[in-house]
Design an enzyme around this catalytic site. Structure first.
Site, mmCIF file in Angstrom:
data_model
loop_
_atom_site.group_PDB
_atom_site.id
_atom_site.type_symbol
_atom_site.label_atom_id
_atom_site.label_comp_id
_atom_site.label_asym_id
_atom_site.label_seq_id
_atom_site.Cartn_x
_atom_site.Cartn_y
_atom_site.Cartn_z
ATOM 1 N N GLU A 156 13.019 41.698 18.876
ATOM 2 C CA GLU A 156 12.480 40.339 19.055
ATOM 3 C C GLU A 156 13.473 39.240 18.684
ATOM 4 O OE1 GLU A 156 9.028 40.628 16.609
ATOM 5 O OE2 GLU A 156 10.098 40.111 14.786
ATOM 6 N N SER A 157 14.571 39.594 18.032
ATOM 7 C CA SER A 157 15.601 38.606 17.724
ATOM 8 C C SER A 157 16.338 38.167 18.989
ATOM 9 C CB SER A 157 16.607 39.196 16.734
ATOM 10 O OG SER A 157 17.137 40.412 17.244
#
Lengths: 256, 272
Positions: free
Chosen positions: A52-53
């Site tokens: 998700e980064s």
């Protein structure tokens, strides 16, 4: 002869085996990341890891210590912004597997990672919060849950719904307009639960080697349903164990 | 056009008591030194916005700078809980902390709406969860074309957005690369912005996939080498994982935390 292994190792191997080659997997840190990286080094070399980064197609040569570890950006096909990860990649349903954990789960696969104790404003324990989980649970084609099993974590009813499994039962996901299939497997250190096709209630389908049904029931906070003859999972192969231990060693070396 | 200031000048000038501020960074490039300077200058009654409040927000909360937290995941990444955040929510120590809680997708879209000059963002999110019941900042709208119900979240427009980047040039143009999270959106959504950088260089060399913030979109730039520690700056430093683990022990206990503040020279101005 297969080497001896721990219940945690069996859980990681079972989670890895659930991922198919060539699929795309939205990975969280901890057990899910270990399992996804194990899968990529064994039966699923073409597994696409999405963190998700903002890293798409990361191929880390060691276990990342956080979802924003530099090794993910260095090895990714592309690094994009966080709004893009959620809006362009997750929300439209492009991702096959979402991997979730949490502090509590109930018999319909609803997960709590927000507060323990019924009063949100005055909680007994404040947990980190939902993070990416609500939309991962809603949008991935299938959700896999990995959690160690105990009566504290497997509860009749979660204190707070951070992400939705099957709501109150069959048909709820459709009523809510959730697009993915929901939690198709809950993998624990004692076995595997899958939703009953008629009711969506989590049902014990597989036991870990050495675990028995009574032990799993005793670690479950509701009256656990069990299929007629739960299968016993195949023990980790020598290769799976070796690769898993090599992976774990990369993270332990880093911590020193 | 961005002015080049020292960190202490920039914080003194840009951050006022009572402001809503966002120090963003997604594991990478976290503006930790700027957070410390806010504690050192004894700023108060702040609304802290951030998707992933971690150690530096734990420090700001423990030091009593914050009135409210707007967030989506508050933890010590790779380690466990944020104990000062927990103590504030569970026991109002050192003071009560109001919270406004979202999912990551909700927060990312709030910044994107803020950067776009729109009043709100829409997403297909939150459905079936208990989050909407806890805040009036999650509502639903009906799509005028299809009739679908969608979640609506208000734009987030902090008074001050603070991020850390690898480089700026002498005119205040900024370049960052690697994992860049919501940093661009944060700077563009905020009324005023500060970018701390590892290094000010004569000329920026373009890099593949980098984010460039032109100097006319940034209020101030401050050169703060190592300003992201214990997080990292790709190409400059590694994440100090041992520090994240050490923070667990320091933050678990109030007295231990206070002696840490003292040892860092932060206790005097932050006296509660």
């Amino acid at each position: 002869m297969t080497e001896t292994f721990t219940a945690d190792e069996m859980m990681s191997v079972a989670a890895a085996r659930s991922l198919t080659n060539g699929s795309a997997c939205f990975v969280g840190i901890g057990l899910p990341s270990t399992a996804a990286n194990l899968a990529r080094r064994t039966h699923a070399p073409e597994l696409v890891l999405i963190y998700e980064s903002g890293t798409l197609g990361a191929k880390p040569d060691r276990l990342p210590l956080s979802i924003g570890d530099g090794v993910l950006a260095d090895t990714a096909d592309s690094v994009v912004s966080v709004p893009e990860i959620f809006n362009y990649w997750l929300q439209p349903g492009r991702i096959d597997f979402g991997f979730l954990g949490g502090a509590q789960i109930d018999k319909f696969g609803n997960i709590n990672s927000t507060v323990i104790g019924g009063d949100y404003a005055d909680p007994k324990v404040r947990l980190p919060g939902a993070g990416g989980a609500p939309e991962i649970a809603a949008s991935c084609r299938e959700v896999l849950v990995v959690m160690r099993q105990s009566t504290r974590s497997f509860v009749e009813s979660v204190d707070f719904v951070s992400s939705v499994g099957y709501g109150a039962g069959k048909g709820d996901r459709e009523r809510l307009g959730l697009r993915g299939r929901g939690p198709v497997k809950v993998i624990t250190d004692l076995g595997i639960m899958e939703p009953d096709p008629e009711t969506c209630e989590l049902t014990l389908t597989h036991l870990s080697p050495g675990a028995d049904v009574e032990q799993v029931r005793a670690a479950t906070g509701w009256d656990l349903k069990v299929v007629a003859e739960p299968a016993v999972q195949e023990a980790p192969s020598d290769t799976e164990l070796r690769v898993l231990r090599e992976l774990k060693a990369t993270i332990e070396g880093d911590k020193a | 056009m961005a002015r080049i200031l020292t960190l202490s000048e920039a914080i003194a000038e840009l951050v006022a008591d009572g402001d809503a501020i966002a120090l963003e960074g997604f594991t990478h490039l976290i503006p930790v030194a700027a957070g410390r300077e806010i504690i050192r200058q004894g700023k108060r009654e702040l609304t802290l916005c951030r998707m992933t409040p971690d150690i530096v927000y734990d420090q700001l909360i423990g030091a009593g700078c914050a009135r409210k937290l707007v967030f989506s995941w508050g933890g010590n990444p790779g380690v466990g809980s944020l104990h000062r955040f927990r103590d504030a929510v569970q026991h109002s120590w050192p003071r009560p902390l109001e919270i406004e809680e979202h999912s990551h997708a909700g927060m990312a879209n709030r910044y994107a709406a803020g950067a776009s000059g729109l009043p709100f963002a829409i997403l297909r999110g939150y459905t079936g969860t208990d989050l909407p019941a806890q805040t009036d900042s999650i509502k639903t709208v009906t799509c005028p074309f299809t009739g679908e119900e969608l979640a609506a979240v208000p734009a987030l427009n902090p008074d001050v957005g603070i991020v850390h980047a690898q480089q700026a040039d002498r005119e205040g143009n900024v370049q960052m690369w690697g994992i860049t999270g919501v940093q661009k959106e944060t700077v563009l959504a905020s009324k005023r912005s500060l970018v701390t950088v590892e290094e000010i260089v004569d000329e920026l060399t373009p890099r593949p996939g980098s984010v460039v913030l032109p100097n006319w979109a940034v209020t101030a730039v401050a050169e703060v080498p190592g300003g992201a520690h214990p997080s990292y700056a790709q190409g400059y430093s590694e994440r100090d994982n041992a520090y994240y683990q050490k923070w667990d022990a320091i933050s678990r206990d109030r007295a231990e935390f206070e002696s840490w503040l003292d040892g860092e020279g932060l206790a005097e101005r932050s006296a509660r």
